[in-house]
Design a protein around this motif. Structure first.
Motif, short mmCIF file in Angstrom:
data_model
loop_
_atom_site.label_atom_id
_atom_site.label_comp_id
_atom_site.label_asym_id
_atom_site.label_seq_id
_atom_site.Cartn_x
_atom_site.Cartn_y
_atom_site.Cartn_z
N HIS A 105 -1.35 -6.44 -5.03
CA HIS A 105 -1.05 -7.82 -4.36
C HIS A 105 0.49 -8.05 -5.03
O HIS A 105 0.64 -7.93 -6.31
CB HIS A 105 -1.79 -8.95 -4.51
CG HIS A 105 -3.26 -8.79 -3.81
ND1 HIS A 105 -4.17 -9.39 -4.21
CD2 HIS A 105 -3.38 -8.56 -2.67
CE1 HIS A 105 -5.29 -9.21 -3.40
NE2 HIS A 105 -4.77 -8.83 -2.52
N GLY A 145 -0.66 -6.49 5.24
CA GLY A 145 -0.34 -5.34 4.31
C GLY A 145 0.73 -4.23 4.86
O GLY A 145 0.68 -4.11 6.08
N HIS A 159 0.62 -1.15 0.12
CA HIS A 159 -0.01 -0.15 -0.04
C HIS A 159 0.97 1.23 -0.08
O HIS A 159 2.08 1.12 0.57
CB HIS A 159 -0.86 0.07 1.17
CG HIS A 159 -1.93 -1.14 1.48
ND1 HIS A 159 -1.29 -2.43 1.51
CD2 HIS A 159 -3.07 -1.45 1.13
CE1 HIS A 159 -2.34 -3.26 1.80
NE2 HIS A 159 -3.35 -2.83 1.52
N ARG A 186 -4.46 -11.65 5.85
CA ARG A 186 -3.87 -10.54 4.92
C ARG A 186 -3.07 -9.81 5.63
O ARG A 186 -3.21 -9.30 6.88
CB ARG A 186 -4.95 -9.89 4.14
CG ARG A 186 -6.00 -10.51 3.47
CD ARG A 186 -7.10 -9.46 2.72
NE ARG A 186 -7.98 -10.13 2.21
CZ ARG A 186 -8.11 -10.60 0.87
NH1 ARG A 186 -6.94 -10.50 0.24
NH2 ARG A 186 -9.22 -11.40 0.56
N ALA A 203 -2.94 0.39 -3.97
CA ALA A 203 -2.50 -0.70 -3.54
C ALA A 203 -2.43 -1.78 -4.54
O ALA A 203 -3.17 -1.78 -5.58
CB ALA A 203 -3.46 -1.08 -2.30
#
Length: 211
Positions: free
Chosen positions: A59, A106, A27, A104, A57
């Motif tokens: 992945h 981040g 992010h 998850r 953001a």
């Protein structure tokens, strides 16, 4: 040769009794000299966070986190960031944030320098970009985005959301605090002056122009 059919592996239970892969995302907390932070309004049909404001953001694919950050910044907003100009400022660990039960992690990076003006490069994912005061974030906003921004402003490096708390079970009931008598009332000195914040938010629409 007879083959044994594969069976579906059930999700591992919570509490450390089994392993489950965590999705890793990066992010970008891009902040101007005036303190405003860049957020994007997610498309209603986006896979995550439809109709909500969120960090730029993405992945990680087969790449390092910094390489992913650099790639996503260019793909989503036309921004150029050198890896050496990015620093990790916060980590957030979430569970069931979007209803699928997926854990998850981040990583939130801040860019010390960048070039370019935010543009809507992927209109199927983001409708517009806007610069917002951290004290006046837009609504609706992805919950962990707000939590991360508040933590960064307070200097906290880590946040957990959605995980069951074990603090009460491990510590047990707390002893009542000893009373030492009545507390002297605090003298009031009059009403506090409040500053009316009426700054308009700069936004970039899907044409790339700043409003």
């Amino acid at each position: 040769m007879n083959r044994v059919p594969r069976t579906q592996t059930p999700a591992a239970p919570l509490g450390g009794s089994g392993a489950r892969l965590n999705v890793l995302g990066v992010h970008l907390c891009l902040q101007r000299e005036d303190g405003r932070i860049l957020l994007g309004l997610r498309h209603p049909d986006a896979a995550f966070g439809g109709r909500t404001w969120h960090f730029l953001a993405g992945h990680c694919e087969m790449e390092g986190a910094l390489a992913c950050l650099v790639r996503e910044a260019e793909e989503e907003a036309g921004l150029t960031i050198a890896p050496e100009d990015a620093e990790l400022v916060h980590t957030v660990h979430t569970l069931d944030e979007d209803g699928d039960g997926q854990p998850r992690i981040g990583l939130v990076f801040r860019a010390r320098r960048w070039s370019g003006t935010p543009e809507v490069r992927e209109p199927d994912k983001c409708l517009e970009w806007g610069w917002f005061d951290p004290a006046q974030l837009p609504e609706p906003i992805v919950p962990y985005t707000r939590a991360a921004i508040e933590a960064i402003e307070a200097g906290r490096p880590y946040t957990e959301l959605g995980w069951p708390s074990t603090t009460a079970e491990s510590e047990g009931p707390s002893e009542p605090a000893e009373r030492t008598g009545p507390t002297e009332p605090t003298e009031r000195t009059g009403p506090t002056d409040r500053t009316d914040r009426t700054d308009r938010t700069d936004r970039t629409d899907r044409t790339g122009t700043v409003r």
